[in-house]
Motif scaffolding. Sequence first.
Motif, short mmCIF file in Angstrom:
data_model
loop_
_atom_site.label_atom_id
_atom_site.label_comp_id
_atom_site.label_asym_id
_atom_site.label_seq_id
_atom_site.Cartn_x
_atom_site.Cartn_y
_atom_site.Cartn_z
N THR A 383 -6.33 8.69 -2.81
CA THR A 383 -4.92 8.78 -2.44
C THR A 383 -4.81 9.47 -1.10
O THR A 383 -5.42 10.53 -0.87
CB THR A 383 -4.12 9.57 -3.49
OG1 THR A 383 -4.20 8.89 -4.75
CG2 THR A 383 -2.65 9.69 -3.09
N SER A 396 7.26 0.21 4.38
CA SER A 396 5.84 -0.06 4.23
C SER A 396 5.63 -1.13 3.17
O SER A 396 6.23 -1.05 2.10
CB SER A 396 5.08 1.20 3.83
OG SER A 396 3.72 0.90 3.57
N ASP A 398 2.69 -1.59 1.72
CA ASP A 398 1.59 -1.24 0.82
C ASP A 398 1.51 0.23 0.44
O ASP A 398 0.53 0.64 -0.18
CB ASP A 398 0.23 -1.67 1.39
CG ASP A 398 0.20 -1.89 2.87
OD1 ASP A 398 0.63 -1.01 3.63
OD2 ASP A 398 -0.27 -2.97 3.26
N CYS A 399 2.50 1.04 0.80
CA CYS A 399 2.52 2.44 0.40
C CYS A 399 3.85 2.76 -0.26
O CYS A 399 4.86 2.11 0.02
CB CYS A 399 2.31 3.37 1.61
SG CYS A 399 0.72 3.14 2.44
N ALA A 406 4.82 9.12 2.72
CA ALA A 406 4.33 7.85 2.18
C ALA A 406 3.06 8.16 1.42
O ALA A 406 2.23 8.97 1.86
CB ALA A 406 4.07 6.85 3.29
N THR A 407 2.89 7.53 0.26
CA THR A 407 1.69 7.72 -0.54
C THR A 407 0.93 6.40 -0.59
O THR A 407 1.46 5.39 -1.08
CB THR A 407 2.03 8.18 -1.96
OG1 THR A 407 2.76 9.41 -1.89
CG2 THR A 407 0.76 8.41 -2.78
N CYS A 408 -0.29 6.40 -0.07
CA CYS A 408 -1.11 5.19 0.02
C CYS A 408 -2.35 5.37 -0.86
O CYS A 408 -2.96 6.44 -0.88
CB CYS A 408 -1.53 4.92 1.46
SG CYS A 408 -0.17 4.94 2.66
N THR A 409 -2.73 4.33 -1.58
CA THR A 409 -3.89 4.40 -2.47
C THR A 409 -4.85 3.25 -2.19
O THR A 409 -4.47 2.22 -1.60
CB THR A 409 -3.45 4.35 -3.94
OG1 THR A 409 -2.78 3.11 -4.19
CG2 THR A 409 -2.53 5.51 -4.30
N THR A 410 -6.09 3.45 -2.64
CA THR A 410 -7.09 2.39 -2.56
C THR A 410 -8.06 2.55 -3.71
O THR A 410 -8.23 3.66 -4.24
CB THR A 410 -7.84 2.42 -1.22
OG1 THR A 410 -8.71 1.28 -1.12
CG2 THR A 410 -8.69 3.68 -1.08
N ARG A 421 -3.47 0.40 5.79
CA ARG A 421 -2.11 0.43 5.25
C ARG A 421 -1.14 0.52 6.42
O ARG A 421 -1.39 1.23 7.40
CB ARG A 421 -1.91 1.62 4.31
CG ARG A 421 -2.89 1.65 3.12
CD ARG A 421 -2.61 0.50 2.16
NE ARG A 421 -3.49 0.55 0.99
CZ ARG A 421 -4.62 -0.13 0.90
NH1 ARG A 421 -5.04 -0.87 1.93
NH2 ARG A 421 -5.34 -0.07 -0.20
N ILE A 423 2.72 1.22 8.05
CA ILE A 423 3.98 1.94 7.92
C ILE A 423 4.77 1.75 9.20
O ILE A 423 4.24 1.97 10.31
CB ILE A 423 3.76 3.45 7.66
CG1 ILE A 423 2.94 3.66 6.38
CG2 ILE A 423 5.10 4.18 7.57
CD1 ILE A 423 2.49 5.08 6.18
#
Length: 472
Positions: A383, A396, A398-399, A406-410, A421, A423
């Motif tokens: 995260t 965004s 993808d987040c 913004a919270t981005c995961t993979t 990602r 934004i």
Amino acid sequence: MSLPTTSVRSWSRPGRRLLAIAGSCGLAVASLTAVAPAAYSAPAARTTAEAPLAYVTNYSDDTVSVIDTATQTVTATFPVGDGPKGVAASADGTRLYVSNGDAGSVTVTDTSTGTVTATIPVGNGANGIAVSPDGTRAYVVNSALQRLTVIDTTANTVTATVTVGSAPQEVAVSPDGSRAYVTNYNARSVSVIDTATNTVTATINVGGFPQGVAFTPDGGRAYVTRPYSNSVAVINTATGTVSASIPLTDGPYDVAASPDGAHVYVSRGQGATIATIDTATNTVTATTASGNTPRGVAVTPDGDHVYTANGNSATVSVIDTTTHTTSGIPVGTTPVDIAIADRPLADLGVEVTATPRPGLLNGRIDYTVTLTNHGPRTLASATVTVDLPTPTGATSPDCTLTTGKATCTTTSLAPGATTSRQITVPVAILSLGTPYTVTATRTTSTPTDPNPANDSASRTCTAVTSLLINCA
């Protein structure tokens, strides 16, 4: 390293008793009844965050203990097969291979979770085990079947069996992976196996009921312990002959070489000590106390410490190779073998780039957060939290967006792979030099990230108007 089928050793475990029959060998019997463990001081903590892990097979508990060598504590214990003996790890530390002598199998464990991912039948008397330097094969000694079993580590299947001498005990693979050496206890010999063809190309008579074997890092010599004759044989691997014999009392059992090849360390099963041998002179230069009945021995990658599994003390001894002082760590019942390997880490790097998109009424900045897995193992999940300028009305695809963040995961990011990602931050018509700063920071990841230096990145753009945006 593992238990010899022909030496005199008797260990109890709940509901079962293992007896290794001696018979005609004449090896002195070491008492294993109620011997008090040596008095140990607590090991000094090490500070290296990426210090390796030590894995110890506990024969009577059917488990493996995991020791963090940075803190010198047991951090986990996980179950394996019935009667675990030998243990070896893949070069990247992601997989652990344990030979289960009573089950006739090899268990494959994911070291990041401690879960068994495969169980491979290999036949009776599974004993010593080793993994090839490239990690593609595992080699398992079958003491009861007089053979070496070859496992394809990708498919987790047996691909070949090689007939060796009587009562084989241990196996070591040369540093270049071209040969495997197997000690044949009753045959008093070492079998040399060509790993490309899985055939025995030579048999070296070493005498003295050979047990443990280890190559020097350059592959030029192999050291073989001989408990019956109280000595260590040195094999010149170029000629396939014994070039030296080193006297060593108290039943020399297992052996491991230092990373620089300057020393080998030998556990002395009947003397509760570890011997240091200078490989330049082939002489014993130090004798250091260990726990009772030391068996498997391993050296840390930096060469600073030697670990040995003490079968009758339920401990692992940690020996400082400079001061030759000993400390101890309690583990499970009847520890037999030990392997030291890198932690199963995944280093996630975070980068941020910015692209200005001027517009009369709808200027914007497209920020790209790029995540790279620098390995050595697959990133299971991560995260990344992105701090945004507020208020922005950012978007965004993808987040997940909340106010100012913004919270981005993979997930499942392979070593060397990248993912990105996007934004988008809108720019006001009149910004009058407003800075638009975006900072991305890795907040969680599995497995452990060893390198905090590349966990965060930031990029600032300055806008005068929606038509004048500078991202330097």
